[in-house]
Design an enzyme around this catalytic site. Structure first.
Site, PDB file in Angstrom:
ATOM      1  N   HIS A  26       0.823  -1.208   0.000  1.00  0.00           N
ATOM      2  CA  HIS A  26       0.000   0.000   0.000  1.00  0.00           C
ATOM      3  C   HIS A  26       0.854   1.254   0.000  1.00  0.00           C
ATOM      4  CE1 HIS A  26      -2.675  -3.138   1.692  1.00  0.00           C
ATOM      5  NE2 HIS A  26      -3.486  -2.617   0.824  1.00  0.00           N
ATOM      6  N   ASP A  61      28.241   8.185 -41.564  1.00  0.00           N
ATOM      7  CA  ASP A  61      29.256   8.228 -40.524  1.00  0.00           C
ATOM      8  C   ASP A  61      30.670   8.013 -41.069  1.00  0.00           C
ATOM      9  OD1 ASP A  61      28.887   5.631 -41.138  1.00  0.00           O
ATOM     10  OD2 ASP A  61      28.474   4.938 -39.109  1.00  0.00           O
ATOM     11  N   ASP A 118      32.327   5.753 -42.938  1.00  0.00           N
ATOM     12  CA  ASP A 118      33.110   4.524 -42.826  1.00  0.00           C
ATOM     13  C   ASP A 118      32.945   3.585 -44.011  1.00  0.00           C
ATOM     14  OD1 ASP A 118      30.590   3.583 -42.441  1.00  0.00           O
ATOM     15  OD2 ASP A 118      31.026   2.508 -40.583  1.00  0.00           O
ATOM     16  N   SER A 161      25.735  -2.933 -42.549  1.00  0.00           N
ATOM     17  CA  SER A 161      24.664  -3.510 -43.348  1.00  0.00           C
ATOM     18  C   SER A 161      25.196  -3.945 -44.705  1.00  0.00           C
ATOM     19  CB  SER A 161      23.553  -2.478 -43.583  1.00  0.00           C
ATOM     20  OG  SER A 161      22.936  -2.174 -42.380  1.00  0.00           O
ATOM     21  N   GLY A 184      17.059  -6.549 -48.135  1.00  0.00           N
ATOM     22  CA  GLY A 184      17.451  -5.205 -47.730  1.00  0.00           C
ATOM     23  C   GLY A 184      16.298  -4.228 -47.838  1.00  0.00           C
ATOM     24  N   MET A 227      23.818   1.313 -53.248  1.00  0.00           N
ATOM     25  CA  MET A 227      24.708   0.679 -54.224  1.00  0.00           C
ATOM     26  C   MET A 227      23.936   0.019 -55.357  1.00  0.00           C
ATOM     27  SD  MET A 227      26.475  -2.308 -51.911  1.00  0.00           S
ATOM     28  CE  MET A 227      25.614  -3.216 -50.650  1.00  0.00           C
TER      29      MET A 227
END
Lengths: 560, 560
Positions: free
Chosen positions: A218, A382, A384, A426, A463, A472
């Site tokens: 309670h 990013d 890379d 990915s 994908g 791509m």
């Protein structure tokens, strides 16, 4: 504190109607008489057996309505949040479900509940009903407490009484068994935060490094503040307290979610329990589950019941009440060996000079393009892409002598494995999908353009991107299209002119991405249009350069 | 933010072991290979039927492990919190459970899941397994989204595919049905607060008057911030969004707890749903339940599935997976009339001059003692004992002409009813219990002392206090004892000398409470010893004065 409510005054009646509208327990109804009478009863009940009624203040859902059903409760009497139901409501419940066999009231040890259920019992007795009451006082938090609170251990008593009533036992026998079981029942709660009654101001008196042990349901402060610690340590502390208070086992355990512990954390607490000394004496586990909650309290409670044959049989029995989670007989977790065939096929290395020359040239090109591709990517992502392709290229170049270069199908699959394990991102998985599907197709048709086209379609399928989405694919698909002018052309080798035309098409495709100001897939889809303008997609650029490099090698050496 | 965890890195493996140790689903195991391979499989699986595998990042418990079991999933592949499992783990799961009938992967529409499950499917295909994949993209929050997220609607697809696989349907048929169902599935989420990944700093970007609509299950911000509102309004908003996006019904609905909505609030949301236009098109409800959570998110999601015969049959079917809550076919809530006999007996007024004189004198005394008793109570409690007794006295005095004064049993019961309805406080219920039990006893024995003694014992039983606990019992019990010198003395009337002796005993008992420095029951039990010293318990004082008043009347008039 935000709550999903409409008005403080309607919390319980609305929740009861929501429960009735959605419960999977069959045959439930409520007694008329909102807002004073808040009683859920079984309608599939013939009064030839002992009725079992429980109840108390609300805010402890699914207790008690979720436990109304065959072989558990016959009715639940609900008060307002944290407040005992009134005498008239309890009496109405008794009269609605009690026949000659009589009725057992199961009450948690709070003054309001004891008195209101008690007076109702006396009034029912005066009206000629046989009514008995069992008070559950399972809290062990406060040493030598004169009035231990009733906590989630009460559910054990519901289950035992419901089981006995369902099999036709007489009232006196059920009362004795319920009372004895209640005296062999021990509970303790542990929480990281207090609960808030909807509409009240949150009173979180616990600091970020504090927890509390020995709490009621309670919102009252726990018996002791303790240091916040790891799940294993907190569980161990609670178990030690319980073990000190409890008779020797064997036990059944209830692991109760007091309100808002996320399921993943309850599972961690369950695992923590298995590591305690108490677990060795515990043969049955119930939960983790929401059983007797305290609104939005971020904590759990443990309840132990000393087992005997009757109690074990009672806990094992099936019920018709939707919120009873069933029991688990404690045993070892089963671990199955990893399937051997999950390891990848191994390939026999083999030689093909043109293929090796193509692979070597593509790898060298990608390694040298690393900075340029990273720069392009830094404009839209990013930064890379170059590193990713470069890492894949280095690994493949290093593995070149071990690759099955003379077998197109095996080679494609081997490249897939290397890409999935070493490229990252990915794009690594996407290209791995392409080469895995292409390898399988090549084994059927010995046709590189067809195989790669098949692989590319698989890549698109998984994908989710398409040509025009600034990926791509915008270089890859025009290039592959040009290699298959008539749809499918079974050819083990690709002529130099076709490859040159394909390279031009791939280049045009890559360049077109600089004009695309909306990206629908990949990381660029999160970038504003003005930042995309004029920047070639780095993935498409890499693909175009691969086509160009392959075309140069084939022009020099002839088809593979 | 405090969480029940041990270490961020072990969250998922510990939760899986906790799940395996406590789940009521039978025949589950995990594949070896922690921490990389986190796969739960059925061991009671013969591979002659199509395997159904789901999975994805963790933090969505009970998804997906809780849905592994007969007629639902064959295996679940778990990633770290909010991160897709790797390809090798998915492949291991496929190989562990897939036979000639093949395997269906059910994946939520997130890039990582699509790619890792997709590549695993391709690798399994290359190894000779028949593997198909269905991607669920049921989120309707973002208009014209290219990549709608997969949310709790995914559970519909698990259930349908699991049902078809269990009855022996072939892979192609299951794939088609699952894909079609996925395209008829619509979900939206609504939350009051964001979720926190354990170990991360909470990022609660929502203010106290804000909520958000259209959120995913990974803590990303929702599609739109909305104003915090009543449960009915929030539910209505979410339902309107859903209705706009969905095909025409009839629908099944999933009402999913995203993590930390307390059960009582989920029930209020369920009730809110029944008031929407969408409810009229909804024939099956699943939940409210934790199905596809997002850690500790304080929100809910709604998922709709357009029903046809196959889907209805699939949803209705029983499963062996412990976290599937079953379905509820929508219908009206049943309301049962209040039992008539729950109304109190009505009594015929009757006259007895002595009894009336006693009652009148006691009531007058209590009304005049109101301030004194309040003063005593203010020293140890909230200062309302006098008011409470005074209120009861006024009501009884007003009702005197309607009371059955010539029938002791009826009179006692009538007093009980008046006290329970009008006196208030615990003492009102306690005295109501006393007079109800005394009335019943009087009807048997026609013996006032015995009846009152019986009533007092009932009061002790329900109230839990005993003589010496610094309550009204300390005056009542010595007084009653003195009226029954030989245990039980059948006598309709009480002689004046006995009554005078009883009054003296009650007075001595009341006075003794001033010397008791520990109170074990009642409100005074919360008061420090030094504040109790020298203060007579106001309840005991009231009882002593009642005895004294009765003694005076009897001495004057003779026994009743």
């Amino acid at each position: 504190m935000k709550h999903f409510i409409n008005a403080k005054n309607n919390i319980v009646t609305e929740a009861l109607d929501g429960f009735l509208a959605t419960t999977t327990t069959t045959g439930l109804a409520r007694l008329d008489g909102y807002p004073h009478t808040k009683v859920i009863i079984r309608t599939d009940w013939d009064k030839s057996r002992v009725a079992v009624i429980a109840g108390g203040g609300s805010g402890h859902e699914p207790a008690h309505t979720g436990f109304v059903g065959e072989a558990m409760l016959t009715a639940a009497v609900c008060g307002e949040v944290f407040a005992s139901p009134g005498v008239d409501a309890v009496l109405a419940a008794i009269i609605a479900v009690t026949g000659e066999a009589g009725c057992l009231l199961i009450v948690k040890n709070y003054t309001g509940d004891r008195l209101n259920f008690g007076l109702a019992a006396e009034r029912a007795n005066a009206l000629g009903y046989r009514v008995e009451m069992v008070v559950v006082a399972d809290d062990i938090a406060i040493p030598d407490a004169d009035y231990p609170r009733g906590l989630a251990g009460t559910l054990f008593i519901h289950k035992i009484a419901g089981f006995m009533a369902a099999r036709g036992d007489e009232l006196d026998r059920i009362v004795t068994a319920a009372r004895t079981a209640a005296s062999r029942c021990y509970s303790i709660g542990l929480s990281l935060d207090s609960c808030t009654v909807p509409g009240n101001i949150p009173d979180d008196y616990l600091g970020p490094n504090e927890a509390e042990l020995g709490l009621g349901i309670h919102g009252e402060p726990g018996f002791s503040k303790i240091a916040f610690a790891k799940a294993d340590e907190l569980m161990s502390l609670a178990c030690e307290k319980l073990a000190q208070a409890a008779a020797p086992g064997p036990f059944a355990l209830i692991l109760n979610n007091l309100g808002t512990v996320p399921p993943v954390e309850m599972a961690i607490l369950a695992n923590a329990f298995t590591k305690t000394a108490l677990a060795k004496k515990t043969t049955i586990i119930i939960g983790p589950a929401h059983l007797m909650t305290s609104l939005n309290m971020n904590g759990f409670s443990l309840s132990l019941l000393v087992l005997d044959d009757l109690r074990t049989a009672a806990l094992r029995a099936d019920v018709g009440a939707s919120s009873w989670p069933g029991i688990r007989v404690c045993d070892q977790i089963r671990v199955v060996e990893l399937p051997k065939t999950a390891q990848d096929k191994s390939y026999r290395p083999s030689r093909n000079e043109t293929v090796e020359a193509i692979i070597r040239a593509v790898c060298e090109m990608l390694i040298s393009a690393e900075d340029e591709l990273n720069f392009l990517d830094s404009r839209i992502g990013d930064g890379d892409t170059g590193t990713t392709f470069g890492r894949a290229a280095r690994t493949i170049a290093d593995a070149l002598n071990d690759l099955p270069c003379a077998d197109g199908g095996d080679l494609s699959m081997a490249l897939s494995t290397i890409l999935s394990r070493n490229m990252g991102g990915s794009s690594g998985v996407l290209l791995a999908i392409l080469f895995m599907a292409a390898g399988k197709a090549y084994k059927k048709n010995n046709d590189w353009p067809l195989a790669l086209f098949h692989g590319a379609r698989r890549m698109m399928q998984y994908g989710g991107a398409d040509v025009g989405d600034r990926t791509m694919l915008d270089a890859l698909m025009p290039g592959l299209d040009r290699l298959m002018p008539n749809g499918s052309m079974a050819s083990e080798s690709i002529p130099g002119e076709s490859m040159a035309a394909a390279a031009l098409a791939a280049r045009a495709g890559a360049n077109s991405t600089a004009l695309m100001t909306t990206a629908c897939a990949g990381r660029a889809s999160y970038v504003q249009a003005e930042n995309l303008a004029g920047v070639t997609d780095p993935g498409a650029e890499a693909i175009a350069r691969i086509f160009e490099t392959v075309a140069v090698v084939i022009r020099k050496r002839g088809p593979a």
